[in-house]
Motif scaffolding. Sequence first.
Motif, PDB file in Angstrom:
ATOM      1  N   PRO A  45       0.847  -1.195   0.000  1.00 29.71           N
ATOM      2  CA  PRO A  45       0.000   0.000   0.000  1.00 29.71           C
ATOM      3  C   PRO A  45       0.887   1.252   0.000  1.00 29.71           C
ATOM      4  O   PRO A  45       1.936   1.265   0.640  1.00 29.71           O
ATOM      5  CB  PRO A  45      -0.787  -0.111   1.311  1.00 29.71           C
ATOM      6  CG  PRO A  45      -0.774  -1.576   1.626  1.00 29.71           C
ATOM      7  CD  PRO A  45       0.557  -2.082   1.121  1.00 29.71           C
ATOM      8  N   ASP A  46       0.486   2.285  -0.737  1.00 29.87           N
ATOM      9  CA  ASP A  46       1.304   3.494  -0.750  1.00 29.87           C
ATOM     10  C   ASP A  46       1.099   4.282   0.546  1.00 29.87           C
ATOM     11  O   ASP A  46       0.321   3.889   1.416  1.00 29.87           O
ATOM     12  CB  ASP A  46       1.036   4.341  -1.999  1.00 29.87           C
ATOM     13  CG  ASP A  46      -0.353   4.943  -2.045  1.00 29.87           C
ATOM     14  OD1 ASP A  46      -1.033   4.976  -1.014  1.00 29.87           O
ATOM     15  OD2 ASP A  46      -0.748   5.395  -3.136  1.00 29.87           O
ATOM     16  N   ALA A  47       1.803   5.394   0.678  1.00 29.56           N
ATOM     17  CA  ALA A  47       1.773   6.181   1.917  1.00 29.56           C
ATOM     18  C   ALA A  47       0.355   6.612   2.297  1.00 29.56           C
ATOM     19  O   ALA A  47       0.030   6.740   3.480  1.00 29.56           O
ATOM     20  CB  ALA A  47       2.685   7.391   1.789  1.00 29.56           C
ATOM     21  N   HIS A  52      -2.983  -1.305  -4.708  1.00 30.44           N
ATOM     22  CA  HIS A  52      -2.894  -1.678  -6.115  1.00 30.44           C
ATOM     23  C   HIS A  52      -4.213  -2.341  -6.512  1.00 30.44           C
ATOM     24  O   HIS A  52      -4.833  -3.037  -5.698  1.00 30.44           O
ATOM     25  CB  HIS A  52      -1.723  -2.652  -6.289  1.00 30.44           C
ATOM     26  CG  HIS A  52      -1.408  -2.975  -7.705  1.00 30.44           C
ATOM     27  ND1 HIS A  52      -2.141  -3.885  -8.426  1.00 30.44           N
ATOM     28  CD2 HIS A  52      -0.442  -2.506  -8.524  1.00 30.44           C
ATOM     29  CE1 HIS A  52      -1.633  -3.973  -9.642  1.00 30.44           C
ATOM     30  NE2 HIS A  52      -0.601  -3.149  -9.725  1.00 30.44           N
ATOM     31  N   PRO A  53      -4.679  -2.170  -7.748  1.00 27.64           N
ATOM     32  CA  PRO A  53      -5.963  -2.761  -8.157  1.00 27.64           C
ATOM     33  C   PRO A  53      -6.046  -4.286  -7.994  1.00 27.64           C
ATOM     34  O   PRO A  53      -7.135  -4.828  -7.829  1.00 27.64           O
ATOM     35  CB  PRO A  53      -6.088  -2.379  -9.641  1.00 27.64           C
ATOM     36  CG  PRO A  53      -5.181  -1.221  -9.828  1.00 27.64           C
ATOM     37  CD  PRO A  53      -4.099  -1.343  -8.807  1.00 27.64           C
ATOM     38  N   ASP A  54      -4.909  -4.970  -8.007  1.00 27.85           N
ATOM     39  CA  ASP A  54      -4.909  -6.433  -7.857  1.00 27.85           C
ATOM     40  C   ASP A  54      -4.723  -6.884  -6.406  1.00 27.85           C
ATOM     41  O   ASP A  54      -4.549  -8.074  -6.135  1.00 27.85           O
ATOM     42  CB  ASP A  54      -3.821  -7.052  -8.736  1.00 27.85           C
ATOM     43  CG  ASP A  54      -4.133  -6.896 -10.213  1.00 27.85           C
ATOM     44  OD1 ASP A  54      -5.250  -7.282 -10.613  1.00 27.85           O
ATOM     45  OD2 ASP A  54      -3.273  -6.380 -10.958  1.00 27.85           O
ATOM     46  N   GLY A  58      -5.686  -9.800   3.205  1.00 29.78           N
ATOM     47  CA  GLY A  58      -4.895 -10.854   3.838  1.00 29.78           C
ATOM     48  C   GLY A  58      -3.475 -10.979   3.331  1.00 29.78           C
ATOM     49  O   GLY A  58      -2.707 -11.776   3.867  1.00 29.78           O
ATOM     50  N   ILE A  59      -3.087 -10.214   2.319  1.00 23.60           N
ATOM     51  CA  ILE A  59      -1.708 -10.289   1.844  1.00 23.60           C
ATOM     52  C   ILE A  59      -0.919  -9.100   2.386  1.00 23.60           C
ATOM     53  O   ILE A  59      -1.478  -8.060   2.730  1.00 23.60           O
ATOM     54  CB  ILE A  59      -1.611 -10.352   0.303  1.00 23.60           C
ATOM     55  CG1 ILE A  59      -2.144  -9.070  -0.360  1.00 23.60           C
ATOM     56  CG2 ILE A  59      -2.317 -11.586  -0.243  1.00 23.60           C
ATOM     57  CD1 ILE A  59      -1.886  -8.999  -1.871  1.00 23.60           C
ATOM     58  N   ASP A  60       0.398  -9.293   2.473  1.00 25.65           N
ATOM     59  CA  ASP A  60       1.288  -8.231   2.927  1.00 25.65           C
ATOM     60  C   ASP A  60       1.972  -7.523   1.762  1.00 25.65           C
ATOM     61  O   ASP A  60       2.461  -6.410   1.910  1.00 25.65           O
ATOM     62  CB  ASP A  60       2.360  -8.798   3.861  1.00 25.65           C
ATOM     63  CG  ASP A  60       1.757  -9.421   5.104  1.00 25.65           C
ATOM     64  OD1 ASP A  60       0.794  -8.851   5.645  1.00 25.65           O
ATOM     65  OD2 ASP A  60       2.240 -10.489   5.523  1.00 25.65           O
ATOM     66  N   ALA A  61       2.060  -8.217   0.622  1.00 22.31           N
ATOM     67  CA  ALA A  61       2.712  -7.646  -0.556  1.00 22.31           C
ATOM     68  C   ALA A  61       2.140  -8.310  -1.807  1.00 22.31           C
ATOM     69  O   ALA A  61       1.669  -9.447  -1.755  1.00 22.31           O
ATOM     70  CB  ALA A  61       4.219  -7.843  -0.488  1.00 22.31           C
ATOM     71  N   PRO A  89       8.517  -2.543   2.679  1.00 23.11           N
ATOM     72  CA  PRO A  89       8.502  -1.443   1.704  1.00 23.11           C
ATOM     73  C   PRO A  89       9.685  -0.489   1.808  1.00 23.11           C
ATOM     74  O   PRO A  89      10.016   0.176   0.839  1.00 23.11           O
ATOM     75  CB  PRO A  89       7.187  -0.717   1.996  1.00 23.11           C
ATOM     76  CG  PRO A  89       6.760  -1.162   3.344  1.00 23.11           C
ATOM     77  CD  PRO A  89       7.364  -2.515   3.572  1.00 23.11           C
ATOM     78  N   ASP A  90      10.331  -0.423   2.951  1.00 16.26           N
ATOM     79  CA  ASP A  90      11.472   0.473   3.099  1.00 16.26           C
ATOM     80  C   ASP A  90      12.802  -0.270   3.105  1.00 16.26           C
ATOM     81  O   ASP A  90      13.854   0.328   3.326  1.00 16.26           O
ATOM     82  CB  ASP A  90      11.337   1.287   4.390  1.00 16.26           C
ATOM     83  CG  ASP A  90      10.094   2.165   4.373  1.00 16.26           C
ATOM     84  OD1 ASP A  90       9.790   2.740   3.297  1.00 16.26           O
ATOM     85  OD2 ASP A  90       9.414   2.258   5.406  1.00 16.26           O
TER      86      ASP A  90
END
Length: 192
Positions: A45-47, A52-54, A58-61, A89-90
């Motif tokens: 997820p962005d800031a 994302h559309p997909d 329950g997912i982390d990435a 993400p960082d």
Amino acid sequence: MIRYKEPVSGLIQCALGEFPSLSVKVMLVAGMADQEGAWGQTWWPDASGELHPDWEAGIDALIQIDGGAPYYAIPDILAHELAHAVAGPDGGHGDVFADAYLRIHKAFCRAAGQEPTPEQLAELHELIDCARTGRPFGTEPASDLVGELNTAIDFAINHPDGDAGGIAFLRQWTFGDQEAISAIENRGVRNA
């Protein structure tokens, strides 16, 4: 009869064995290499929290791999992106990424009944360096890492009190890889 053990499922099982809490969605997409210049990407997820559309609950990435990637390269591309998922993400191509990438590859070798060879480990370390520096795989690094490593090993061997600078460099060069550290220690360096 045809029996085929495809490598991608095996690699995913190895990654889950190393990182049981890993929860990602992996999908093939078309044209990413042409549009983004990459065979694989990992999304979070962005800031602002936008997904994302997909994205699925329950997912982390979310991992995307270009379906046009050479088939033989897909396990390594997936290992690279799974390492990003572990690093977060960082995490970039930092130490957590490097450790995860090496652990996934080592587990994959062991699942096939083999220990990773020194040549395989050297190639994985080169791939990590390429990811960190942006240089193409198979080209010469900006600095002579192998020469620097041998110099540091020789320096540390010749100073039995364990030169702190040489040892620190060896730890950084191996990304904390215990097998590489053991190989260095077998060459005569203590406390790597």
